[in-house]
Structures are given as structure tokens and as C-alpha cells.
Design a protein around this motif. Sequence first.
Motif, short mmCIF file in Angstrom:
data_model
loop_
_atom_site.label_atom_id
_atom_site.label_comp_id
_atom_site.label_asym_id
_atom_site.label_seq_id
_atom_site.Cartn_x
_atom_site.Cartn_y
_atom_site.Cartn_z
N THR A 165 0.81 -1.21 0.00
CA THR A 165 0.00 0.00 0.00
C THR A 165 0.85 1.27 0.00
O THR A 165 1.90 1.33 0.63
N GLU A 166 0.33 2.30 -0.71
CA GLU A 166 0.97 3.60 -0.77
C GLU A 166 -0.05 4.69 -0.45
O GLU A 166 -1.25 4.44 -0.46
N GLY A 199 7.20 -3.07 10.22
CA GLY A 199 8.13 -2.57 9.22
C GLY A 199 9.53 -2.31 9.77
O GLY A 199 10.50 -2.32 9.01
N ASP A 200 9.62 -2.10 11.07
CA ASP A 200 10.94 -1.94 11.69
C ASP A 200 10.84 -2.32 13.16
O ASP A 200 9.77 -2.21 13.79
N LEU A 247 16.76 2.75 3.39
CA LEU A 247 15.34 2.69 3.74
C LEU A 247 15.19 2.99 5.22
O LEU A 247 16.12 2.80 6.01
N ARG A 248 14.02 3.46 5.60
CA ARG A 248 13.79 3.78 7.01
C ARG A 248 12.31 3.93 7.28
O ARG A 248 11.51 4.21 6.37
N CYS A 249 11.95 3.76 8.54
CA CYS A 249 10.60 4.06 9.00
C CYS A 249 10.56 5.54 9.34
O CYS A 249 11.37 6.02 10.16
N VAL A 265 5.18 3.78 8.32
CA VAL A 265 5.33 4.43 7.02
C VAL A 265 6.79 4.27 6.65
O VAL A 265 7.69 4.75 7.34
N MET A 266 7.04 3.54 5.56
CA MET A 266 8.41 3.23 5.15
C MET A 266 8.80 4.07 3.94
O MET A 266 8.04 4.17 2.97
N SER A 267 9.99 4.64 4.01
CA SER A 267 10.52 5.42 2.89
C SER A 267 11.73 4.70 2.30
O SER A 267 12.65 4.31 3.03
#
Length: 592
Positions: A165-166, A199-200, A247-249, A265-267
Motif C-alpha cells: 500500500t501507498e 516494518g521496523d 530505507l527507514r521508518c 510508514v516506510m521510505s
Amino acid sequence: MSDYRYPLREAEFALKALVDFDQLCAKGELEGVGLELAMAIIEEAGKLGSEVLAPLNRVGDTDGAKLTDRGVQESPGFADAYAQFCAGGWASLTSPEAYGGQALPSVLNTTVGEIWQSSNLAFALCPMLAAGATEAIIKHASDELKQKYAPKMVSGEWACTMNLTEPDAGTDLAALKTKAEPNGDHYLISGQKIFITWGDHQMTDNIVHLVLARLPDAPPGVKGISLFIVPKFMVDDNGNLGEANDLRCVSLEHKLGIHGSPTCVMSYGDNGGAVGYLVGEKHNGLSFMFTMMNHARQDVGLQGVAVSERSYQQAVAYAKDRLQGTNKDGSRYTIFKFPDVRRMLMQMKASIEAMRGLALIASAEIDRSHYGNDAEQKAKHGQRVDLLTPIVKGWLTELAQEVTSLGIQIHGGMGFIEETGVAQHYRDARILPIYEGTNGVQALDLVGRKTLLNEGAHLNDLFADIESTISQLAAEPSLKASAGKMQQALEAARAARAWLLDNSPQDKSAPGSVSFSFLMLMGYLCGGWVMAKNQLHAQAQLAEGAGDAEFLKAKLVTANFYFEQLLPKTQAYFAAIESGSESTMALSEEQF
């Protein structure tokens, strides 16, 4: 609250009555695996669940995951619990032996999975996603990627996520914008993903992200999506960890429930691009991800069973303890004596038994689709998996809303007070109809791809199996009433199928308008099928003088309650289906 205990007798009964576990293992040529071993495994899982995970359930709710300078910090105690989970081999139950797994049946993992989800739903989401991700990698990735990543994913040493999802693309993945640029032997991934469960965190040395993205030459729509492995830390050819990937949260969502599960929210690619590796052929990523999603959808249905069981156990204990009535002699009695409380407890109990049974039947169908040498039979079992998956995900999670709400109601005013812990089950359960494809999506899938696309043929196969069970009920004098009620429900389902096939061609709104009612009708029918099988097995055991007579009699009564109080809902849902789409679609947007 930490007083959870997995109902071992329920598991043993279900594995016998609904799955025929020994026969299933024989078909899979699983030497040394049978019900005796399964019960020993389940008992050990129950200890970890009740003694380690369940006490942390409240901790995760009140002291949830937090975003810090070094990334996401999981709830206190979760890391130690995860280490015990992996040390016990629980992460690897069903994975292939070639990658360090134990290759045990899926249905056993489902039984054990209920323990993790009941004990601590937020915690259990982490290994649950890893199991689906591991399956996707083993089925679709290159041998090189499998050898590099799969063993540590199987063991649980590395955690996994699913990135679909985005911000501008919820369920509509055709709108996905994350990019993947070719760069030598890898790709550079850039974009943002939202609602990424676990996610992290700091529980594992590495996290393997499965990310959907578009290549520069990708065609538009869902056919242009590819799947990539994007590790949190780079992995060299010897399996050693290197530098951090790009990458990071960037934030955590503040949620109604499952506070112990970080929703990130992951970038990706803020500093040039996150290194990713293509899984399988390009532009076919969504079908590969569905390997993981279908696994997850049955698991989410199981979460509905699990959180309902936790709520039920707490409600029973409270009802037996709460003094609320006074006899003429001044002595007091508990609310357990009240017929309305008994009604609610029976609704909880009957719903959970039907839910659990359907989850196990669907999971066993996964095993049967893999076991044996008869390709035609394996294909039929695969079709049954496809048919049951949206029902398991949709119906079980809808019922979880009712069951956990009843758990609060039985507690009265104390149920509305957070300190009792009962409200957490209700809050945690509310996500279940939403994630891994909303129940509206599940209903559309059941009506569209699983019914209209094959002219209802797969439904007819299921109806034939249900009809066979009804015939067995009718042959038992004491169960003829159950047979009659089941026959009425089956006829409603057949009529609903016919209505869909007849009306969908000329009314494009019909499938979408009635799909949820059709999903629920099928859920209650399949739940009745489970309870019918339970009655037949319990009756046979009583006739043989085998087992605990009181436990078996309770099975007969609980099934009767289901047939009398819950199964009639099939008629109401059919009436709603028959009404069609007119009133649903009649108002203009301005009239709302």
C-alpha cells in the motif's frame, strides 16, 4: 490479563472430527507424524503462549512500539519472547526441510497459530507475516536469492514484511508509484509505503522487505508491477550483514488496537535508492505477492478465532465469579445463572467452535492440494482452498466483532473499563475485517472470481459435500432435526447462487450490492457444516463409549444452539440478496 489457556481438548476433537489428521499425514507420507505428535507439539506451544506471550499482551497494549533515533523500539519483553519463540523452532514448522524447516502440515501450524494469536495478537503478526513471505520467496525467487535469504527467514533469525500500500494507492494497486531502476545486478528502489506491519524493530538482525514497485518499461495497471527483496541491511555472498540499506521508518501510525505491532510508514531511496533484487520475472510481482497474501488472509481469519477465544475465556471466568443476584435467604448468586448471560456465552462458544473448525478445514485443504500423486485431486483441493479463503477471512473476522463485543457486554460496566483488559480484545479485533483485503474485497472475490467466473461450479462441489454430511445427519434418528435445518440453509445458498448467475449479466451493480450478504450466507452455511460434522463425530464417540461423555454431550448441545440461533441467519441474508441492488444504488451522491 495472563490467564489464557489453549483448549487442548477442542484441538484434538477438531483434528479428529474435521481433518482426520492421521489420514492426512499418511497421504502426505509424513513418517512418524500423527495426532499423538501433533498434540504434544500443541501442548508445548500452549505453554509458551500462556506463560510467555499472554502476560505481554497487556504490556504491548499499554506500552506500544515507539519510533526512536535508532529506529522502531518494540514493546518491552517482546524481544526476549521472540528469541524464545525462534529457539523453540516455532518459526519453521511448515517450511521445507531444504531450508531448515520441519515440513509439518499446514493445519498443524494453523492450530499452533491460534495459540500465538490468542496469547498476543500484536506480537504474533511478526512471525505470521514471515511465514507468508518465506513461502513466496521459496516458490518464486531465483536459487541464488533463496539460498541467501530463505534459511534465516525460515529460522526466524531474519524478520519479513509485505509492502503493497501507498498513500495514493490503497486497495487499488494499479495506482502504485514506487519505482525500481535497473543498476547492474540489482535495482534501486524509491518511493513510500504505508501500513507496513512490523516494518521496523530491534528483535532481529535483519528485516527482509518484500516490495512491489514499477520498472521503467512497466505497462500500466497491475500487470506492470514487479516484486523485489529489499533487505534492511545488505547481505554479502557468505550471508554476512553489511551496511544499512537506503530505507527507514519515517513514522508510526497511532491505532485503535494492536498497539504492540508497529505499523510503519516506510521510505525507500531517500539517498539515491534502496538496493533491491527482482523476485521471479519482471511485471509479474502481484501474482507472486498473492502467494503471501492468500496465506495471510487465512491467517487473519484465524486471528478472528483467536481473539474471540481469548475474549470468551475471560467472559466465562467473569460470569462464574460476578455476584449479582440475591436469594430469599440472603445468599448471593453469580450472573452465570441469568438466561441472557447464558445466551451470550452460548453464542460466543458456538461461534468460536464453528469458526475454528472452518479455519482448520480450509488449512487442511492446503495440505491436500500438495499431498499425493493424483494431479486432478490436488487441483480440486486447490480450488477448494481458493473458494474457502475469502469466507475464512471475511466471515470469521466479522464474527469476531460480535464475539468480542459480547465479551464486553457480559462484563457490564466493567467491560467498558480498560483496566479489565476485555476492551483490548474488541479494539484489536476491529482491524481484522480491514487489513489483508477488506471484507468487501473478499466478498467481491467470492462472488466474482470464485462464483461467476466458473458459473458456480466450485460452489456446486462444496454444496455436494455439505449435502453428503446432511445425509449422514438424517440417517441418525437423534440428529434428523439438525439435518432439516442444514437442508434449509443449503437451499438458501443454492438459491443465492442461482440468483447471482441469473441477475448479474443484466445488472452490473448486482454482484457488488449483494456480495457481502452472499459472503455471510456462505459463512453461516459453512459454519453449520462444521457443527454438523462435530455432531456426527460426538454422537459416534458416545455410541462407542469413547472419550469424555460430558465433553461430547456439550458438543451436541452447542451444535444445536448454532442450528437454532445462528444458522437461520442464512435465510435473512438470502432475503437481502433477493432484493437486489435497486435501493442500494438508487440515491444520487447529493442525496447522501
